[in-house]
Design an enzyme around this catalytic site. Structure first.
Site, PDB file in Angstrom:
ATOM      1  N   HIS A  15      41.439  19.163  98.073  1.00 52.64           N
ATOM      2  CA  HIS A  15      40.581  18.064  98.570  1.00 52.64           C
ATOM      3  C   HIS A  15      39.269  18.820  98.570  1.00 52.64           C
ATOM      4  O   HIS A  15      38.656  19.043  99.448  1.00 52.64           O
ATOM      5  CB  HIS A  15      41.088  17.622  99.961  1.00 52.64           C
ATOM      6  CG  HIS A  15      40.338  16.447 100.736  1.00 52.64           C
ATOM      7  ND1 HIS A  15      41.174  15.459 100.923  1.00 52.64           N
ATOM      8  CD2 HIS A  15      38.869  15.888 100.546  1.00 52.64           C
ATOM      9  CE1 HIS A  15      40.170  14.481 101.353  1.00 52.64           C
ATOM     10  NE2 HIS A  15      38.874  14.764 101.065  1.00 52.64           N
ATOM     11  N   HIS A  67      23.784  11.043  95.331  1.00 51.90           N
ATOM     12  CA  HIS A  67      23.858  10.487  93.886  1.00 51.90           C
ATOM     13  C   HIS A  67      22.551  10.140  93.051  1.00 51.90           C
ATOM     14  O   HIS A  67      22.711  10.172  91.822  1.00 51.90           O
ATOM     15  CB  HIS A  67      24.739   9.093  94.152  1.00 51.90           C
ATOM     16  CG  HIS A  67      26.274   9.456  94.544  1.00 51.90           C
ATOM     17  ND1 HIS A  67      27.014   8.839  95.450  1.00 51.90           N
ATOM     18  CD2 HIS A  67      27.020  10.357  94.150  1.00 51.90           C
ATOM     19  CE1 HIS A  67      28.282   9.244  95.678  1.00 51.90           C
ATOM     20  NE2 HIS A  67      28.245  10.434  94.842  1.00 51.90           N
ATOM     21  N   GLU A 229      40.594   7.880 108.714  1.00 53.88           N
ATOM     22  CA  GLU A 229      39.354   8.434 108.945  1.00 53.88           C
ATOM     23  C   GLU A 229      38.738   7.803 110.329  1.00 53.88           C
ATOM     24  O   GLU A 229      37.907   8.347 110.953  1.00 53.88           O
ATOM     25  CB  GLU A 229      38.325   8.405 107.729  1.00 53.88           C
ATOM     26  CG  GLU A 229      38.661   9.912 107.095  1.00 53.88           C
ATOM     27  CD  GLU A 229      37.547  10.044 106.000  1.00 53.88           C
ATOM     28  OE1 GLU A 229      37.412   9.102 105.207  1.00 53.88           O
ATOM     29  OE2 GLU A 229      36.570  10.857 106.320  1.00 53.88           O
ATOM     30  N   ASP A 304      36.824  19.687 101.811  1.00 54.15           N
ATOM     31  CA  ASP A 304      36.210  18.255 101.736  1.00 54.15           C
ATOM     32  C   ASP A 304      34.950  18.028 100.729  1.00 54.15           C
ATOM     33  O   ASP A 304      35.018  17.877  99.886  1.00 54.15           O
ATOM     34  CB  ASP A 304      35.871  17.700 103.213  1.00 54.15           C
ATOM     35  CG  ASP A 304      35.958  16.006 102.849  1.00 54.15           C
ATOM     36  OD1 ASP A 304      36.266  15.493 101.926  1.00 54.15           O
ATOM     37  OD2 ASP A 304      35.412  15.379 104.126  1.00 54.15           O
TER      38      ASP A 304
HETATM   39  C1  6MZ Z   1      35.522   9.685 102.411  1.00 53.88           C
HETATM   40  C2  6MZ Z   1      34.482  10.941 100.898  1.00 53.88           C
HETATM   41  C3  6MZ Z   1      34.107  11.960 102.119  1.00 53.88           C
HETATM   42  O1  6MZ Z   1      33.010  11.251  94.208  1.00 53.88           O
HETATM   43  O2  6MZ Z   1      30.499  11.295  93.882  1.00 53.88           O
HETATM   44  N1  6MZ Z   1      33.566  11.078  99.976  1.00 53.88           N
HETATM   45  N2  6MZ Z   1      35.055   9.793 101.458  1.00 53.88           N
HETATM   46  N3  6MZ Z   1      35.392  10.379 103.493  1.00 53.88           N
HETATM   47  C4  6MZ Z   1      34.894  11.676 103.407  1.00 53.88           C
HETATM   48  N4  6MZ Z   1      34.646  12.723 104.187  1.00 53.88           N
HETATM   49  C5  6MZ Z   1      33.521  13.031 104.919  1.00 53.88           C
HETATM   50  N5  6MZ Z   1      33.592  13.001 101.325  1.00 53.88           N
HETATM   51  C6  6MZ Z   1      33.112  12.444 100.210  1.00 53.88           C
HETATM   52  O3  6MZ Z   1      31.636  12.669  95.793  1.00 53.88           O
HETATM   53  C7  6MZ Z   1      31.186  11.990  96.889  1.00 53.88           C
HETATM   54  C8  6MZ Z   1      32.044  10.772  97.157  1.00 53.88           C
HETATM   55  O4  6MZ Z   1      33.176  11.260  97.695  1.00 53.88           O
HETATM   56  C9  6MZ Z   1      33.480  10.382  98.886  1.00 53.88           C
HETATM   57  C10 6MZ Z   1      32.489   9.471  98.874  1.00 53.88           C
HETATM   58  O5  6MZ Z   1      32.968   8.428  98.288  1.00 53.88           O
HETATM   59  C11 6MZ Z   1      31.244  10.207  98.329  1.00 53.88           C
HETATM   60  O6  6MZ Z   1      30.380   9.257  97.848  1.00 53.88           O
HETATM   61  P1  6MZ Z   1      31.657  12.303  94.224  1.00 53.88           P
HETATM   62  O7  6MZ Z   1      31.711  13.521  93.370  1.00 53.88           O
END
Ligand code: 6MZ
Length: 364
Positions: A15, A67, A229, A304
């Protein structure tokens, strides 16, 4: 000392979000560059990147900033390379890296070209052997990825298996989610093994994503869902009834949901530091890891977002070991158990079992 133990122990990461795992140093360099171009004000952004304690809402604001800094083909290639190198350097032997394919017409980015940039990053790594093609494709193309990669001309060389998950962001429409699933199918030969549903948990409806997730399942893709969450019992139950291969977090479950999760035996990706930093769980003393571990429920420790939460997988192992009183042997067993929950094919699982060869457990 303990950190060294967990640093050298082979581990499996299931993850990890690409943009959340980017190095702070890279983000600061990119922000400085955009500051000089006048696109952003660097001093406004610097402290946001350096801050480590953030609520869940602040985390999603930070992702919007990240982003802005990273959504460019060359930068995506760079951060993919760096993130994989960082995981490999702490002896992660199998990494399932997830990312949300992004479309940005103004810079000629499509979801496909975004993913091609990610795949370029995988190919650009030279410091470690990266196995990312499914083995049946390797066999057809005559590539031999079945070598262990542990010795090369008598010198030992690190090897990491990397597989990709495409994330659907909860802000997306059914059509956009469907496009991601179709892309995942097209990119299976480059190591895409599944679909993740993530993004701000208070945004979007489960019903919006269900058609795309069902379609993904019909096509044989594996599915993991960010689940619980925030408290939302109806959604949690629907997600569990969908029977995903894994779920992430499982923080805000009530008795009925725990019962369902346990009876379905769905593996849980546990992200301790993330849950504490975002205040999703108030302290490790009350974290559900302990109950699930004692119930022998399938679990995997994950990071994460190593960048956003300033952590590492070795760090997560150390935190779990001290918070829950687990010895090195138990932690090794926990790492090894994760082999059974990876989305890669059985050939990879067999090779990973060899990496976690029982004889090795004596060292821990
Ligand atoms: C939910 C999360 C997250 O996809 O642009 N992301 N979504 N809960 C979390 N826990 C804290 N952590 C990250 O990576 C960033 C994206 O991953 C998801 C969110 O959509 C975030 O914009 P990528 O590589």
């Amino acid at each position: 000392m303990e950190m060294e133990t967990y640093g050298s122990m082979p581990k499996i990461e299931l993850h990890a979000h690409l943009n959340g795992s980017a190095r702070d140093s890279t983000l600061l360099e990119l922000a400085r560059g955009l500051g000089e171009e006048g696109v952003i004000v660097f001093s406004d952004v610097e402290h946001v990147i350096r801050k480590s304690d953030r609520s869940l809402t602040e985390v999603f604001k930070l992702f919007d900033l990240i982003h802005i800094l990273t959504t460019d083909h060359k930068i995506i290639t760079r951060i993919t390379k760096e993130v994989i190198e960082d995981f490999a350097s702490e002896n992660v032997v199998y990494l399932e890296l997830r990312t949300t394919p992004k479309k940005n017409i103004s810079i000629g980015m499509t979801k496909r070209s975004y993913m091609e940039a990610v795949i370029e990053g995988l190919k650009a790594i030279t410091s470690v052997d990266v196995d990312f093609m499914p083995h049946d494709v390797d066999a057809r193309s005559g590539l031999n990825s079945l070598s262990t990669g542990r010795t090369c001309n008598g010198t030992s060389r690190k090897k990491i298996y990397v597989r990709l998950l495409l994330s659907i962001d909860r802000r997306e429409t059914t059509e956009a989610a469907m496009e991601t699933v179709k892309l995942a199918l097209e990119l299976r030969q480059f190591g895409v093994v599944g679909i993740d549903l993530s993004g701000n948990p208070i945004v979007g409806e489960w019903a919006t994503f269900l058609p795309a997730l069902k379609f993904a399942r019909e096509l044989g893709l594996c599915i993991t869902l960010h689940c619980g969450e925030v408290p939302n019992p109806t959604e949690i139950r629907s997600m569990l009834d969908f029977l995903p291969q894994r779920i992430g977090h499982a923080c805000c479950f009530e008795e009925a949901e725990w019962k369902k999760l346990k009876s379905f035996n769905i593996p849980v990706e546990i992200c301790l530091t993330s849950n504490i930093r975002t205040n999703t769980i108030s302290s490790l003393d009350v974290h559900h890891f302990a109950d699930l571990y004692n119930a022998k429920h399938p679990l995997v420790l994950c990071t994460d977002d190593v960048g956003v939460f300033s952590t590492s997988l070795s760090g997560e192992y150390k935190v779990a070991s001290s918070a829950f009183g687990l010895g090195k042997g138990e932690m090794f067993q926990l790492a090894r158990n994760a082999v059974e929950f990876v989305f890669a094919d059985d050939g990879v699982k067999r090779e990973l079992r060899e990496v976690f060869w029982p004889g090795l457990s004596g060292q821990y």
